[in-house]
Enzyme design. Structure first.
Site, PDB file in Angstrom:
ATOM      1  N   VAL A 161       0.925  -1.020   0.102  1.00  0.00           N
ATOM      2  CA  VAL A 161       0.046  -0.011  -0.036  1.00  0.00           C
ATOM      3  C   VAL A 161       0.796   1.249   0.088  1.00  0.00           C
ATOM      4  O   VAL A 161       1.824   1.313   0.624  1.00  0.00           O
ATOM      5  CB  VAL A 161      -1.106   0.025   1.239  1.00  0.00           C
ATOM      6  CG1 VAL A 161      -1.822  -1.045   1.110  1.00  0.00           C
ATOM      7  CG2 VAL A 161      -0.120  -0.001   2.534  1.00  0.00           C
ATOM      8  N   CYS A 162       0.477   2.336  -0.757  1.00  0.00           N
ATOM      9  CA  CYS A 162       1.579   3.332  -0.951  1.00  0.00           C
ATOM     10  C   CYS A 162       0.604   4.733  -1.305  1.00  0.00           C
ATOM     11  O   CYS A 162      -0.243   4.606  -1.329  1.00  0.00           O
ATOM     12  CB  CYS A 162       2.349   3.137  -2.111  1.00  0.00           C
ATOM     13  SG  CYS A 162       2.708   1.427  -2.446  1.00  0.00           S
ATOM     14  N   THR A 163       1.566   5.759  -1.200  1.00  0.00           N
ATOM     15  CA  THR A 163       1.134   6.904  -1.976  1.00  0.00           C
ATOM     16  C   THR A 163       2.082   7.360  -3.091  1.00  0.00           C
ATOM     17  O   THR A 163       3.381   7.298  -2.750  1.00  0.00           O
ATOM     18  CB  THR A 163       1.050   8.006  -0.883  1.00  0.00           C
ATOM     19  OG1 THR A 163       0.214   7.565   0.262  1.00  0.00           O
ATOM     20  CG2 THR A 163       0.728   9.216  -1.345  1.00  0.00           C
TER      21      THR A 163
END
Ligand code: NAG
Ligand code: NAG
Ligand code: NAG
Ligand code: NAG
Length: 392
Positions: free
Chosen positions: A139-141
């Protein structure tokens, strides 16, 4: 209910207590750069990967250096697997079944993974497992922004390790912690010239974050879906192998595509094993986009459009046209900070500020990478998120 929501609710019950009442959002940070203080654990070391070497030898130097950390990391995965399915059956399965799978992976990945197993002494099946993990749990931005001079800037936080064992004493994710020593910057060379650069985990041959200097920048974020990675990976094991592993595609695009448009086309049209978001930046005004992918199709393309005042695109792990899950809303705070900074003042420095603002920065964040295509610059930093901090 998607598996993600389900898992998240389970995790919420087991992990959170009154001290993490989500969403925990702090004011937009400023003056965080150059990186310093308790959210900065350290700089990331550079290694060269020589593409002129045979695939089985390319990773030798790096793995020789990182062997101990890699063994520790894989032991932690084994411990979790043993806790999950006592009696060691799961690990047995991994050691018996997954080595066979190594042979089914496309070139050069199969040979590279075997080379890593040989140099590290870690069983081949466990190296394969380590390489599959990222296809499922990242999960990331990611942000691509255009400044008022037409420079494209690309930043990302890589958050990894959700649901993989919460360390109650340390209030941290066991796998995320073990990954931090494995973060490296890689300079992939051919004929002694840089082809592309990447921030990566030692032992992993796919790419999640990279730059082809002066041409494009690319990051990949997980897209959760019912028709998700598990099904594609299962199909692969059962012999249906027409889809491509996502992070192998990103690596192949970084290695072989020669323009933003070519990269965009390949990322949008190659059949995948699982859904994904590709965040791509080019080298000219207007060239920045989020490609939302299902396994077979590009579902949506959102591109920078200055005429519409859209000077950046930002992706976490939710379709941009949908509301994020309220327990995991990193998009709203990140966009609030981007809008506060404005196009006039966006730079790698202010992007680092935004990527340092909780919950964009959280307990899963292992590294922050900043890239500027016009200079060919890639820099990355290992992160910590001291309490109070959201677990994700
Ligand atoms: C631009 O960003 C810098 C660094 O965070 C900050 O010091 C400065 O006040 C900002 N300028 C404007 C006009 O917002
Ligand atoms: C908790 O964190 C400290 C410092 O980061 C580390 O030395 C220690 O090994 C960790 N404990 C566990 C059980 O992982
Ligand atoms: C490779 O390039 C570096 C500088 O970029 C130079 O110092 C080195 O001598 C070159 N090596 C070979 C074998 O050409
Ligand atoms: C941008 O990329 C294109 C395609 O690779 C290349 O021809 C062009 O020279 C690049 N422009 C700059 C300013 O680097």
């Amino acid at each position: 209910m998607s598996p993600c929501v389900l898992l998240l609710s389970v995790a919420l019950v087991s992990v959170t207590s009154a001290q993490f009442v989500p969403p925990f959002t702090e004011d937009c940070r400023s003056h965080m750069y150059p990186p310093n203080g308790p959210t900065f654990r350290g700089a990331v070391a550079w290694y060269t990967v020589d593409l002129d070497l045979p695939p089985s030898k390319r990773w030798n130097t790096l793995i020789a250096d990182k062997k101990t950390d890699l063994v520790t990391m894989i032991q932690a995965i084994r411990d979790l697997a043993d806790a999950f399915v006592p009696s060691g059956r799961l690990v047995e399965l991994v050691d018996v079944t997954l080595p066979l799978m190594a042979n089914t992976l496309p070139d050069p990945f199969s040979e590279e993974i075997k080379g890593i197993a040989a140099v590290s002494g870690i069983p081949l099946g466990e190296v394969v497992l380590f390489n599959i993990f990222y296809e499922v749990f990242t999960v990331c931005t990611s942000i691509v922004a255009e400044d008022d001079k037409g420079n494209l800037l690309h930043g990302r936080n890589l958050d990894f390790g959700l649901f993989m064992g919460w360390d109650v004493k340390n209030k941290s994710w066991i796998i995320s912690e073990k990954l931090k020593p494995l973060v490296v910057n890689l300079d992939f060379k051919r004929n002694n010239q840089t082809v592309f650069k990447s921030t990566n985990f030692a032992g992993y041959v796919g790419m999640l974050t990279g730059i082809k200097p002066h041409t494009f920048t690319l990051t990949m974020n997980e897209r959760f879906s019912l028709d998700g990675g598990y099904i594609g990976i299962l199909e692969w094991i059962l012999g249906q192998r027409d889809g491509m592993w996502m992070s192998f595609l990103t690596r192949s695009v970084l290695e072989n595509a020669n323009s933003y448009e070519e990269a965009k086309t390949r990322l949008a049209t190659t059949k995948l094993l699982a859904p994904a978001y590709f965040i791509l930046g080019g080298n000219q005004t207007g060239q920045g986009c989020i490609i939302t992918r299902s396994r077979t199709l590009s579902i949506d393309l959102l591109e920078i459009d200055l005429k519409l005042n859209r000077w950046y695109v930002l992706e976490t792990n939710y379709d941009h046209w949908e509301q994020p899950l309220f327990l995991d809303d990193r998009r709203t705070p990140a966009m609030k900070c981007m809008n506060q900074v404005t196009q006039k003042n966006i730079s790698l420095k202010t992007m680092y500020d935004i990527l340092s603002t909780k919950p964009v920065l959280n307990k899963l964040t292992t590294y922050t990478t900043l890239m500027q295509v016009s200079t060919g610059n890639l820099e990355s930093y290992i992160r910590d998120c001291p309490n109070p901090c959201m677990p994700w």
